[in-house]
Design a protein around this motif. Structure first.
Motif, mmCIF file in Angstrom:
data_model
loop_
_atom_site.group_PDB
_atom_site.id
_atom_site.type_symbol
_atom_site.label_atom_id
_atom_site.label_comp_id
_atom_site.label_asym_id
_atom_site.label_seq_id
_atom_site.Cartn_x
_atom_site.Cartn_y
_atom_site.Cartn_z
ATOM 1 N N ALA A 147 10.927 9.250 -2.826
ATOM 2 C CA ALA A 147 9.544 8.462 -2.714
ATOM 3 C C ALA A 147 9.589 7.632 -3.836
ATOM 4 N N GLY A 148 10.114 7.656 -5.060
ATOM 5 C CA GLY A 148 10.258 6.468 -6.052
ATOM 6 C C GLY A 148 11.091 5.311 -5.861
ATOM 7 N N ALA B 100 0.589 -1.171 -0.008
ATOM 8 C CA ALA B 100 -0.059 -0.107 0.166
ATOM 9 C C ALA B 100 0.816 1.105 -0.155
ATOM 10 N N LEU B 101 2.041 1.335 0.805
ATOM 11 C CA LEU B 101 2.742 2.401 0.869
ATOM 12 C C LEU B 101 3.484 2.543 -0.576
ATOM 13 N N ALA B 102 4.017 1.580 -1.342
ATOM 14 C CA ALA B 102 4.438 1.738 -2.406
ATOM 15 C C ALA B 102 3.748 2.173 -3.484
ATOM 16 N N ALA B 103 2.409 1.877 -3.479
ATOM 17 C CA ALA B 103 1.520 2.427 -4.393
ATOM 18 C C ALA B 103 1.103 4.029 -4.271
ATOM 19 N N GLU B 104 0.901 4.299 -2.694
ATOM 20 C CA GLU B 104 1.237 5.654 -2.686
ATOM 21 C C GLU B 104 2.252 6.561 -2.916
ATOM 22 N N LEU B 105 3.408 5.984 -2.720
ATOM 23 C CA LEU B 105 4.669 6.734 -3.027
ATOM 24 C C LEU B 105 4.919 6.691 -4.449
ATOM 25 N N GLU B 106 4.715 5.756 -5.148
ATOM 26 C CA GLU B 106 5.198 5.786 -6.542
ATOM 27 C C GLU B 106 4.572 7.101 -7.361
ATOM 28 N N HIS B 107 3.292 7.257 -6.896
ATOM 29 C CA HIS B 107 2.598 8.238 -7.784
ATOM 30 C C HIS B 107 2.474 9.646 -6.831
ATOM 31 N N LEU B 108 3.127 9.655 -5.874
ATOM 32 C CA LEU B 108 2.845 10.849 -4.862
ATOM 33 C C LEU B 108 3.260 12.060 -5.806
#
Lengths: 203, 203
Positions: free
Chosen positions: B40-41, A42-50
């Motif tokens: 973040a990425g 979940a954190l990866a998904a949020e950070l990827e497109h932040l």
């Protein structure tokens, strides 16, 4: 121990967070590994497109969520109940968040992004003074509250802004500096106490 | 302030890290937003595949990196210089990491994953006793060091393990409990001091 390579890389990245040392980073990394995969995913998904989803507000530089048209306008600038004629100038987004948390500000903001700092080679030309002047003009601002920090750089910036903006015919005020709420006079430093006395109000 | 929705979601996830409250989580989230997109990425990329890359070691349950064949064998179990006849039993991976950091353990490990806890309904049948017995048999372990924490659950587990393993004909030892290095006798609690005296050694 030769800890797994992905874990070592994770620790190195987490240690770049503010106030996080290597030990805390290792604790976080182990938590991600030993918890079920959901938190890490979940954190990866949020950070990827932040950085696609969130960026600086086009009007005040506060953090804003990108809308369907790709425009960036923050919650404060979008809030029509806010008094557009009252503008609070802060140094950084974190300071804006702190002022918002106080609930004492009913106007809007302008985030400078930096402070005057002659030692670091940051002079008046590095500040977004033109954008600020345009904003004041456009929103017909009647009062500007300068909420830069009461540090050397913050005070120098406040003085510069006061000079520039007074020339523009707008009322310029500065947040009070003094003994903090719950603070002890006995332990206040002399500059703070001096300012508290200079800034005294009649009761 | 209505903070951007992606930021709110990020804060909620970060607040699930150990020792991180909402304020620290907000600080981290702002840091991710205001830093350049690289942190973040990079963190997203690491977290996304973390649970595919890292998992419990097939022999000891320590964290291990998956090799090309998909097998999981941790750095300690792969290290041939380790004394296979010396086995240290710990409750969780974090404890294994702490023991490794001390540099005092030249053997291998077995991570229980849980401790006896009658109040939480965790009885002897919930512990991986069969796997432990098989490991001791297979590696011809001569000494087992029980390094469960000196808490009620840890002591109960240590007693159970000692009974089971002694029956298997292996030497069973327990890590010492007493006044910590640099600790003050004046401020040590009575159980710790009692244990320090019970566990005294001749000089």
């Amino acid at each position: 121990m030769s800890s797994p390579e992905p874990l070592t890389r994770l620790v190195r990245l987490l240690a770049r967070l503010p106030g996080v040392g290597e030990k805390t980073a290792a604790r976080f990394a182990l938590h991600f590994c030993l918890e079920n995969a959901e938190l890490a995913g979940a954190l990866a998904a949020e950070l990827e497109h932040l950085h696609e989803r969130v960026g600086p507000c086009a009007r005040c530089n506060n953090l804003a969520e990108r809308d369907q048209d790709g425009a960036l306008l923050c919650g404060v600038c979008r809030d029509s109940r806010r008094d557009a004629a009252l503008l609070c100038i802060v140094a950084k987004v974190q300071d804006l968040v702190a002022v918002e948390r106080s609930g004492a500000m009913r106007g809007r903001y302008f985030v400078l992004g930096k402070l005057l700092s002659p030692l670091d080679g940051i002079g008046p030309e590095a500040l977004p003074l033109a954008a600020l002047a345009a904003r004041i003009e456009q929103d017909r601002v009647s009062e500007v509250i300068i909420a830069t920090p009461p540090s050397v750089d913050g005070e120098a910036t406040a003085l510069l802004l006061a000079r520039e903006l007074t020339a523009q015919g707008v009322r310029v005020t500065r947040i009070a500096s003094g003994v903090p709420h719950g603070g002890d006079l006995e332990f206040a430093d002399q500059i703070t106490l001096g300012r508290a006395i200079d800034g005294r109000r009649s009761l």
